[in-house]
Scaffold this active site. Structure first.
Site, PDB file in Angstrom:
ATOM      1  N   HIS A 112     -69.452  56.656 -94.693  1.00  0.00           N
ATOM      2  CA  HIS A 112     -68.853  54.783 -94.181  1.00  0.00           C
ATOM      3  C   HIS A 112     -69.470  53.824 -93.522  1.00  0.00           C
ATOM      4  O   HIS A 112     -68.969  53.110 -92.628  1.00  0.00           O
ATOM      5  CB  HIS A 112     -68.180  55.768 -92.859  1.00  0.00           C
ATOM      6  N   ASP A 139     -68.548  62.201 -90.819  1.00  0.00           N
ATOM      7  CA  ASP A 139     -67.724  62.634 -91.700  1.00  0.00           C
ATOM      8  C   ASP A 139     -67.480  62.069 -92.489  1.00  0.00           C
ATOM      9  O   ASP A 139     -68.115  60.474 -93.122  1.00  0.00           O
ATOM     10  CB  ASP A 139     -66.290  62.007 -90.875  1.00  0.00           C
ATOM     11  N   GLU A 140     -67.275  62.592 -93.482  1.00  0.00           N
ATOM     12  CA  GLU A 140     -66.856  62.350 -95.045  1.00  0.00           C
ATOM     13  C   GLU A 140     -67.904  61.462 -95.894  1.00  0.00           C
ATOM     14  O   GLU A 140     -67.023  60.513 -96.239  1.00  0.00           O
ATOM     15  CB  GLU A 140     -65.689  61.059 -94.773  1.00  0.00           C
ATOM     16  N   VAL A 141     -68.699  62.420 -95.256  1.00  0.00           N
ATOM     17  CA  VAL A 141     -70.171  61.669 -97.017  1.00  0.00           C
ATOM     18  C   VAL A 141     -69.840  62.365 -98.659  1.00  0.00           C
ATOM     19  O   VAL A 141     -69.853  63.705 -97.964  1.00  0.00           O
ATOM     20  CB  VAL A 141     -71.476  62.113 -96.146  1.00  0.00           C
ATOM     21  N   GLU A 190     -67.662  67.267 -89.372  1.00  0.00           N
ATOM     22  CA  GLU A 190     -68.607  67.752 -89.897  1.00  0.00           C
ATOM     23  C   GLU A 190     -70.121  68.179 -89.484  1.00  0.00           C
ATOM     24  O   GLU A 190     -70.903  68.450 -89.880  1.00  0.00           O
ATOM     25  CB  GLU A 190     -68.931  66.673 -91.439  1.00  0.00           C
TER      26      GLU A 190
END
Lengths: 730, 730
Positions: free
Chosen positions: B292, B355-357, B407
């Protein structure tokens, strides 16, 4: 840049005249029927063809008329300019900080109005969706009579504003904002050429910030509103019996003891003046002298005509305290005070009030009476003239022209003073004949609760002023609407000024023959919504105040109060003071229904128009009859829905009687409608009986007027045996 | 000071239990029928007598329940305390600047809420209408778990708030504001004793100010809203692919190149933190790492895993750019950057996202893959853990505890980190079992458009968390609602947060058994109106945006759009992105109907309740049938009224299909109602035919859901031959 063929559309007292290339293409009567006018205010684009001069076309014509104030000259073109996120402004001519700032504010507002993301920074040069070209600089301190004209051209490929100075450009930007609306293909501005210039050079709004203190933030958004309707003078009423609102550094006791801590600092004043200047608006301060001055004497009793001590006045009315004109120290003080104030207020005009001195303090002071005799003055009036002459000398010495209310007029004063008339056109004409300039405020008192149409009909050049010579007429500079603040505060002041002030602004800007009230209302309602984008709260405040009045309520209960509130108005003129059970003061809460409703009921006006149209149709229009019936049934049944609230809220309880009146007049209206539709007895006795119901409701209750009643009386009249409809239907 | 006899009133899942002096006086079932609940939320004062435990008394009980969040313990008393212009507050115990300021704000708000003039300055000592007594100072930097309890007593002669620290006093003041309402004799607060303390110590609202920049003024009014519902953590999401929103003086390229000029200066941040602290609210910053993070790399491509140059991301979704965990310079940079930020943000917690890598940038970089092999890491997950450990070390070195999304959880990390769970209670319970503290956000994503009731049903201790040991449960600190900002901006963000956020606030503050959704809605609607006094715009924004959508319109046209808008909702969850004809970006205007309507339709919910009540009456309730019929006729006939607007506005044109759907389902509903009232054919074929109409409308059009459809299906089901009502009526 405007190569498209153009045609002209004049609107003149209910008639639309349509020309192309100088040839008369058609005329059509403005076609209004009750509420249908609103539907005409639509935004359909596309070319207007010559054969389209039937009523159906008003759709198109009305679009072009969604401008307020109406420009001096409008020529419609073909097609429209699309407004999207790529919209840019270019500054092609003379630029300065004011024009740059105005352009950025313009783009910000356009972005807000459309919900599009736009780049607010103007480009220098000739490339932009809108090109603004200004010839030369305006004056560093804005002057009366500077050229405010502009030409706005819109074609499908772009737009331009051309103006001698940035003052005109500011006005052109506001006109452009009013042109942009939603269309079938996105946001757009219709093609046209507008050549515009104001009718009067002095177009003001006075706000009384002394009786109730009005926070700066509220003043700022009202100045934004003034800019939108092209007003150019903010007249700042700063001192009163109830408060002295300016920081004086030379005489700090003035604000420290005379304001309850509610005053504007010098920095704040400078800030507001800059804010107004950025919007092409002059700021004229008013310090009311020698009366209306109790608050000055709290800190400085030595300047009063009576012995102190004094306290800040809390009541409303005309009070005795007045400066002592026989005391030379008063003039020394005023010289120093005004010397300080003229450094703060750069405008060339300085308002000294001068109104409503009741003379009692002078009568009661033998020393003053002796002075009158010794100087052979004509009583108290002569004494005030003596004071005014000395005051004028002080104002003049500091390089300013004095402005005063009617009372200051005297032919022995120099000709550079300006008379602001609360008395009317006759007083103004008299001043003009004597060689004095004047501005009209009689007829423009916003606090009296008149309809927009009534204000709109008042013309500074009307009445006896119409008979002045051309030279004398030039002395009539314009007018000012006045917002006296006995019954307004920060919460409801916007609603007392707007949207009705727009009608006065139009009177002062637009050609004299723009005077059709129905067209004015249609445009005013569109503008009213636009003004809320500026942060003005005149539309939203009412619901919020009514929610306070109901407390937690069901949707149906709230609607019931709203239905009642929508069809009543506060009592008019000075009846609010005259009918109070106990006199209001500056500490009286303004949280009642009478404070929470607009001063003009749109619902009542539109109902009245609908009744007129129905009667004009000889009561044959069944669709109108059905609409009238639905409205009357809603009103008749509303009181029952309000009863639970009446039991819970003292503020609702206050409007019980009016709610019952509404039910009663609605029932009478339904009886009349029944008689009109189905016949039956409607002899004189019937008429007298129904009219008595209306008559009983004519006395205000809870300081509210039931605005539906007169229209229902028209239905009763029509239904009665001799009425026009009755014979048509029999 | 509370000598009056008291009685207790518990509300527990639809049942009201009423005790006096410890004796059970009565129980009553919550009596709800369709819209009537709103009518119960009334404000009738006066003593509650023992025999008054019938449904009619709910009027009284509901008044006492117009508190949100519901306090832990409420005992009602006799009579009420009158609130007038003489209202004063006295500070009797420990005082500091925060308490002084809070008291002034409290009186200002009370004055606004009542329209009364009040003296805002608190008195020191024990004399005042409301006496506030605080025992000892709170912490200079607010800490997790400080005592927030208070006791509020109201009797007819006065009120008092007693609290260990000013934190509790702040909450008590908010409760008092909610108690005051209009009464038959003026404004008043009913007598009662409230002993209150929060269930969870971490009650947060996260606002994503990175995807769309949110101006400070909007943040401030939302913090005011948080204070009103007793939330105590503002989680400030400050960096994203789409923008880096903080001024760094050490690394100015971050904001200069990564924000389009839309960032908060350090002074502004300090100002907002002070503003929040004054309201008992901690500020936890979040810098999302290592994914992000595109916006960071615009100015600092050297820290990315892929080669630059980078530009600010305009699209929505998960993107590849990520910090390079193998680059030691990254840690040096983060050390310096975090070192600068911890000086700015005093809170003990520092959120690093995590988050969300998606790992794509790491996969594509041979050097990074080689690093993973060389260090024997478990793929990209192992690499992120490696990064997290080093990051945790940096955060810890600067004296802070790290917070991260799910995460980041790994049992090898120190136990002082906090897990914020977007995955749910199971993930949170797992963290708690491993010894980590956690906060729940799954179920609290405000942007997904869930109903308030659905959020309200989510409990941090629910699901598998209910099975944790007492010690493990203590690690569940609370929760945070999350306002992700793909489809919100300054104009409509308030409406996306409020009033639904109040339901989450109550879940986190009130006892677990306060969970009746109908009572919650009744209180939430009352609160929602009160929140507008704070400057929040969630109720007013819609009309303004709809006016932009219609352009100049008649009252009837506007009502038609409003009628449609009132009964639709934006598509839920992630359907807005998934159903877009072309993908939205950060530059897409948010000016459509889908942006202008609340995320939850009150009209649809109340219609649904009315249908349930009607069916529950075996379709015998004629009054309900009449209400349903009136609503259905309005909906059926609405499309015709909208047609003129559809032709004028591209933004109205977009909702044509939904408007037609509404007409169709309303017609089906009327057919069902006819069948229920008058009998006639309603065999399987009939049912299939009507249900097909409903089915056809289930696909969203213009990204809108027609919320009336499911309730109408219930009517069809009831009307069909096998339906419960059909048999009852036959």
């Amino acid at each position: 840049m405007c190569q498209d063929a153009v045609r002209e559309t004049y609107v003149n007292s209910g008639e639309i005249i349509h020309r192309e290339g100088g040839t008369l293409m058609g005329k059509s009567k403005i076609w209004l029927r009750g509420l249908s006018l609103m539907i005409l205010s639509m935004s359909l684009y596309g070319p207007l063809r010559a054969q389209e001069t039937q009523p159906s076309n008003l759709t198109h014509l009305q679009l072009q008329l969604n401008l307020m104030p109406m420009p001096a000259n409008v020529q419609t073109g073909y097609g429209s300019l699309k407004i999207d996120g790529g919209f840019t402004v270019a500054l092609a001519g003379q630029t300065d900080a004011r024009l740059n700032g105005a352009t950025e504010r313009f783009v910000e507002r356009l972005a807000k109005q459309t919900g599009l993301l736009m780049n607010v920074k103007p480009a220098n040069g000739a490339k932009g969706t809108l090109v603004v070209r200004v010839d030369h600089d305006s004056k560093p301190v804005q002057e009366l009579g500077e050229d405010e004209s502009y030409v706005l051209e819109v074609v499908p490929s772009g737009a331009s504003i051309t103006a001698p100075t940035d003052l005109g450009a500011l006005h052109g930007l506001q006109t452009f904002l009013q042109l942009v609306t939603v269309s079938p293909d996105g946001f757009a501005a219709p093609a046209m050429v507008i050549k515009d210039t104001p009718r009067f050079p002095w177009r003001g709004l006075m706000i009384d910030t002394a009786r109730h203190f009005i926070p700066l933030e509220v003043l700022r958004r009202n100045i934004d509103g003034m800019e939108a309707v092209k007003m150019n003078v903010f007249h700042w009423h700063l001192s009163e019996n109830q408060g002295f609102r300016v920081e004086s550094r030379k005489f700090p006791k003035l604000q420290q003891m005379g304001s309850d801590g509610l005053y504007y600092t010098q920095d704040e004043i400078r800030g507001l003046i800059a804010y107004a200047r950025e919007r092409g608006i002059r700021v004229v301060p008013e310090f009311d002298l020698p009366g209306h001055s109790t608050a000055w004497f709290v800190g400085h009793p030595e300047f009063a005509s009576a012995a102190g001590p004094f306290t800040i006045e809390r009541r409303w009315g005309i009070f005795d305290p007045a400066f002592d004109p026989t005391n030379e120290k008063v003039y020394k003080f005023l010289d120093e005070f005004i010397g300080e104030m003229v450094k703060l207020f750069p405008d060339h005009f300085f308002h000294v009030g001068g109104d409503e001195v009741n003379g009692k303090a002078w009568d009661a002071n033998p020393k003053i009476q002796e002075f009158i005799r010794a100087h052979d003055l004509k009583g108290n009036a002569g004494l005030q003239l003596y004071f005014n002459k000395k005051l004028q000398g002080i104002v003049s010495k500091h390089g300013k022209s004095m402005v005063g209310w009617d009372e200051v007029l005297d032919s022995t004063l120099p000709k550079d003073i300006v008379i602001q008339s609360w008395r009317g056109q006759a007083a103004l004409a008299e001043a003009a004949k004597q060689g004095y300039r004047g501005i009209l405020s009689n007829g423009y008192y916003l606090d009296l609760g008149w309809s927009a149409a009534r204000h709109y009909a008042v013309d500074p050049m009307g009445d006896v002023a119409a008979g002045l010579s051309a030279k004398e007429k030039q002395r009539i500079l314009g007018g000012e609407s006045c917002m006296w603040s006995e019954f307004v505060n920060a919460e409801n002041i916007d609603s007392r000024i707007w949207p009705r002030n727009a009608a006065i602004a139009e009177r002062l800007w637009s050609p004299a023959d723009v005077r059709d009230p129905a067209l004015m209302y249609a445009r005013m309602h569109v503008l009213s919504v636009q003004l809320e984008w500026l942060g003005l709260t005149h539309e939203n405040y009412s619901a919020r105040m009514l929610r306070r009045i109901t407390g937690p309520a069901s949707a149906e209960e709230f609607r019931a109060l709203r239905t009642l509130a929508d069809v009543v108005e506060p009592v008019k003129d000075y009846a609010r003071e005259q009918t109070a059970t106990e006199p209001a003061t500056s500490e009286t809460p303004l949280n009642r229904v009478v404070d929470a409703i607009p001063l003009e009921s749109r619902v009542a006006r539109e109902f009245d128009e609908m009744v007129d149209s129905y009667v004009a149709s000889s009561c044959h229009d069944a669709s109108l009859a059905a609409q009238l019936r639905a409205q009357l049934i809603l009103w008749r049944d509303n009181d029952a829905k309000l009863q639970s609230l009446e039991q819970r809220s003292f503020l609702v309880k206050e409007v019980v009687a009016t709610s019952q009146d509404l039910a009663a007049v609605a029932a009478a209206g339904l009886a009349a409608l029944d008689a009109l539709e189905h016949g039956g007895n409607r002899d004189d006795a019937w008429k007298a009986q129904q009219s008595a119901v209306i008559q009983q409701t004519s006395k205000p209750k809870g300081q509210l007027l039931l605005m539906a009643a007169p229209a229902i009386q028209k239905l009763i009249d029509a239904a009665s045996a001799g009425g026009s409809c009755a014979s048509a239907k029999q």
